[in-house]
Design an enzyme around this catalytic site. Structure first.
Site, PDB file in Angstrom:
ATOM      1  N   LYS A   1       0.819  -1.218   0.000  1.00  0.00           N
ATOM      2  CA  LYS A   1       0.000   0.000   0.000  1.00  0.00           C
ATOM      3  C   LYS A   1       0.851   1.265   0.000  1.00  0.00           C
ATOM      4  O   LYS A   1       0.453   2.282  -0.562  1.00  0.00           O
ATOM      5  CB  LYS A   1      -0.986   0.009   1.172  1.00  0.00           C
ATOM      6  CG  LYS A   1      -2.079  -1.053   0.986  1.00  0.00           C
ATOM      7  CD  LYS A   1      -3.339  -0.792   1.785  1.00  0.00           C
ATOM      8  CE  LYS A   1      -4.423  -1.779   1.369  1.00  0.00           C
ATOM      9  NZ  LYS A   1      -5.637  -1.727   2.139  1.00  0.00           N
TER      10      LYS A   1
ATOM     11  N   LYS B   1      -5.570  -9.854  -5.924  1.00  0.00           N
ATOM     12  CA  LYS B   1      -6.697 -10.061  -5.015  1.00  0.00           C
ATOM     13  C   LYS B   1      -7.897  -9.210  -5.439  1.00  0.00           C
ATOM     14  O   LYS B   1      -7.706  -8.058  -5.840  1.00  0.00           O
ATOM     15  CB  LYS B   1      -6.231  -9.636  -3.612  1.00  0.00           C
ATOM     16  CG  LYS B   1      -7.150  -9.997  -2.488  1.00  0.00           C
ATOM     17  CD  LYS B   1      -6.667  -9.408  -1.160  1.00  0.00           C
ATOM     18  CE  LYS B   1      -7.100  -7.972  -0.983  1.00  0.00           C
ATOM     19  NZ  LYS B   1      -7.246  -7.523   0.404  1.00  0.00           N
TER      20      LYS B   1
ATOM     21  N   LYS C   1     -11.833  -3.850  -2.932  1.00  0.00           N
ATOM     22  CA  LYS C   1     -12.768  -2.752  -3.156  1.00  0.00           C
ATOM     23  C   LYS C   1     -12.075  -1.520  -3.717  1.00  0.00           C
ATOM     24  O   LYS C   1     -12.718  -0.673  -4.331  1.00  0.00           O
ATOM     25  CB  LYS C   1     -13.589  -2.411  -1.904  1.00  0.00           C
ATOM     26  CG  LYS C   1     -12.914  -2.458  -0.572  1.00  0.00           C
ATOM     27  CD  LYS C   1     -13.915  -2.084   0.519  1.00  0.00           C
ATOM     28  CE  LYS C   1     -13.802  -2.928   1.772  1.00  0.00           C
ATOM     29  NZ  LYS C   1     -12.546  -2.755   2.508  1.00  0.00           N
TER      30      LYS C   1
HETATM   31  N1  AQP Z   1     -10.218 -10.966  -2.135  1.00  0.00           N
HETATM   32  C1  AQP Z   1     -10.415 -11.429  -0.915  1.00  0.00           C
HETATM   33  N2  AQP Z   1     -10.565 -12.751  -0.683  1.00  0.00           N
HETATM   34  C2  AQP Z   1     -10.795 -13.233   0.574  1.00  0.00           C
HETATM   35  N3  AQP Z   1     -10.889 -12.433   1.659  1.00  0.00           N
HETATM   36  C3  AQP Z   1     -10.762 -11.099   1.477  1.00  0.00           C
HETATM   37  N4  AQP Z   1     -10.817 -10.060   2.313  1.00  0.00           N
HETATM   38  C4  AQP Z   1     -10.634  -8.905   1.626  1.00  0.00           C
HETATM   39  N5  AQP Z   1     -10.459  -9.171   0.326  1.00  0.00           N
HETATM   40  C5  AQP Z   1     -10.522 -10.533   0.201  1.00  0.00           C
HETATM   41  C6  AQP Z   1     -11.051 -10.177   3.754  1.00  0.00           C
HETATM   42  O1  AQP Z   1     -12.036  -9.229   4.119  1.00  0.00           O
HETATM   43  C7  AQP Z   1     -11.754  -8.766   5.435  1.00  0.00           C
HETATM   44  C8  AQP Z   1     -11.781  -7.274   5.505  1.00  0.00           C
HETATM   45  O2  AQP Z   1     -10.862  -6.669   4.655  1.00  0.00           O
HETATM   46  P1  AQP Z   1     -10.649  -5.080   4.758  1.00  0.00           P
HETATM   47  O3  AQP Z   1     -11.692  -4.365   4.032  1.00  0.00           O
HETATM   48  O4  AQP Z   1     -10.470  -4.676   6.153  1.00  0.00           O
HETATM   49  O5  AQP Z   1      -9.293  -4.866   4.078  1.00  0.00           O
HETATM   50  P2  AQP Z   1      -8.653  -5.514   2.835  1.00  0.00           P
HETATM   51  O6  AQP Z   1      -8.209  -6.893   3.147  1.00  0.00           O
HETATM   52  O7  AQP Z   1      -7.577  -4.543   2.431  1.00  0.00           O
HETATM   53  O8  AQP Z   1      -9.840  -5.570   1.768  1.00  0.00           O
HETATM   54  P3  AQP Z   1      -9.939  -4.830   0.414  1.00  0.00           P
HETATM   55  O9  AQP Z   1     -11.234  -5.162  -0.232  1.00  0.00           O
HETATM   56  O10 AQP Z   1      -8.702  -5.116  -0.405  1.00  0.00           O
HETATM   57  O11 AQP Z   1      -9.986  -3.329   0.888  1.00  0.00           O
HETATM   58  P4  AQP Z   1      -9.156  -2.097   0.420  1.00  0.00           P
HETATM   59  O12 AQP Z   1      -9.284  -2.105  -1.077  1.00  0.00           O
HETATM   60  O13 AQP Z   1      -9.810  -0.929   1.077  1.00  0.00           O
HETATM   61  O14 AQP Z   1      -7.739  -2.299   0.861  1.00  0.00           O
HETATM   62  C9  AQP Z   1     -10.419  -9.357   5.849  1.00  0.00           C
HETATM   63  O15 AQP Z   1     -10.663 -10.473   6.672  1.00  0.00           O
HETATM   64  C10 AQP Z   1      -9.812  -9.780   4.545  1.00  0.00           C
HETATM   65  O16 AQP Z   1      -8.938 -10.871   4.707  1.00  0.00           O
END
Ligand code: AQP
Length: 339
Positions: A119, A202, A205
């Site tokens: 990040k 991955k 969002k």
């Molecule tokens: N692609 C994924 N597959 C499985 N699990 C996922 N998680 C996120 N993406 C996947 C799980 O969702 C929970 C919350 O995640 P978060 O929103 O706190 O942060 P993140 O992991 O950084 O998710 P994003 O969607 O990628 O968010 P942004 O884009 O804002 O950084 C966690 O349990 C994570 O493992």
């Protein structure tokens, strides 16, 4: 450390950084819902303090995201009667314990976190101090409840190892047996859902391409269209899991199918092995619409009742503080802060 000393308690959170994806649902929320009915107290959190670490959000947008995430949790089956549902900033002990953990965690530990490296990118000098300290706040989120189990997707494994390191170092440095050594719960066919446009990334969002993900707010048409357009290879599906080696896009769609249908990958391949994607994709789209469309319509209904969401979160914060205030007070006593 004997686990019996601690109440079996689950904590997990998601950032209200805008939208919720099928990855968040299959990797985390689906398991959150199941754990409500197992032998645990369950606490689920919108981690709004984390949501501003990568970039500051428009204040109205952050408030909207937080309510939308709460609506997503409830629409997916998290019951405010079975679980404590909270917004992180409304339970100040999270941030207070995080400060203590900032003084326990070492710079070297934090700089080895792959999420920090991904990040912050090449310009770490310009990243916020909050992004660097993110895992210490996450450790505080968990340990301020003495949580014993944390359901997460695969990407959070390293942060949970750090949480264990922080708990061990605190216990060791102060000669106490105070914080539990938390167990990660990383289970199921879709612990790492990949982008629909690139099987090596991955699903996220914050991906600039909306076609890369299924959002929990997508309607049936949008879900079906994104699956139809998902990147694949030209070969037919294999009949055994070994045949998915080096086929990341095929593996991803099969994993998604298995997780949505509550089947193993082997069971899915026994049914669909030999099919071309032209036949498999409509089948997957139908299943995804069947499972996800009711969640998105319930979310929309709840989003029309922001006062009800705020009431649920205020109740959750009051329940949470009955757990967090005494744990923070005991932590301060151990550290030597006047009471
Ligand atoms: N692609 C994924 N597959 C499985 N699990 C996922 N998680 C996120 N993406 C996947 C799980 O969702 C929970 C919350 O995640 P978060 O929103 O706190 O942060 P993140 O992991 O950084 O998710 P994003 O969607 O990628 O968010 P942004 O884009 O804002 O950084 C966690 O349990 C994570 O493992």
């Amino acid at each position: 450390m004997s686990e019996a000393k601690f109440t079996p308690r689950v904590f997990s959170g998601i950032q209200p950084s805008g939208g919720l994806t099928l990855g968040n649902y299959l990797g985390a929320i689906k398991r959150f819902v199941q754990m409500q009915d197992e032998a645990f107290e369950t606490i689920y959190c919108m981690v709004d303090l984390h949501a501003i670490t990568a970039k500051l959000l428009d204040p109205d947008e952050l408030r909207r995201n937080t309510r939308e995430l709460a609506a997503g949790f409830i629409a997916s089956g998290i019951s405010p009667d079975k679980s404590i549902l909270i917004n992180q900033s409304q339970v100040p002990e999270h941030a207070q314990l995080a400060w203590i953990f900032n003084c326990i965690a070492r710079m070297g530990w934090m700089s080895r976190m792959t999420q920090w490296k991904d990040k912050a990118g090449k310009n770490a000098e310009a990243a916020s101090l909050g992004l660097f300290a993110y895992p210490a706040l996450m450790a505080a989120d968990i340990l301020v409840y003495h949580a014993t189990h944390v359901p997460v997707g695969e990407d959070q494994k390293q942060h949970l190892e750090l949480t264990r390191d922080i708990a061990s170092k605190f216990n060791h440095d102060y000669g106490v047996d105070f914080f539990p050594i938390t167990e990660p719960v990383i289970e199921g066919a879709a612990t790492r859902v990949m982008s629909l446009r690139d099987g090596s990334k991955k699903m996220s969002k914050s991906d600039p391409s909306d076609a890369s993900r299924i959002n929990l707010t997508d309607d049936a048409d949008a879900i079906a269209k994104k699956i139809r357009k998902a990147k694949t290879d030209p070969d037919a599906l294999p009949s055994e899991a070994d045949g998915l080696e080096n086929r990341p896009e095929a593996r991803n769609l099969v994993n998604i199918y298995a997780a949505l249908a509550d089947m193993s990958v082997e069971e899915v391949l026994r049914e669909v092995g030999g099919q071309q994607f032209g036949a498999f994709k409509p089948r997957l789209a139908e299943l995804a619409v069947e499972k996800m469309a009711p969640i998105s319509s319930e979310m929309a209904r709840l989003m029309d009742q922001p006062d009800e969401i705020d009431r649920i979160l205020a109740k959750g914060a009051a329940q949470a503080r009955e757990i967090t205030a005494p744990i923070l007070r005991q932590t301060y006593d151990i550290v030597g802060m006047l009471g």
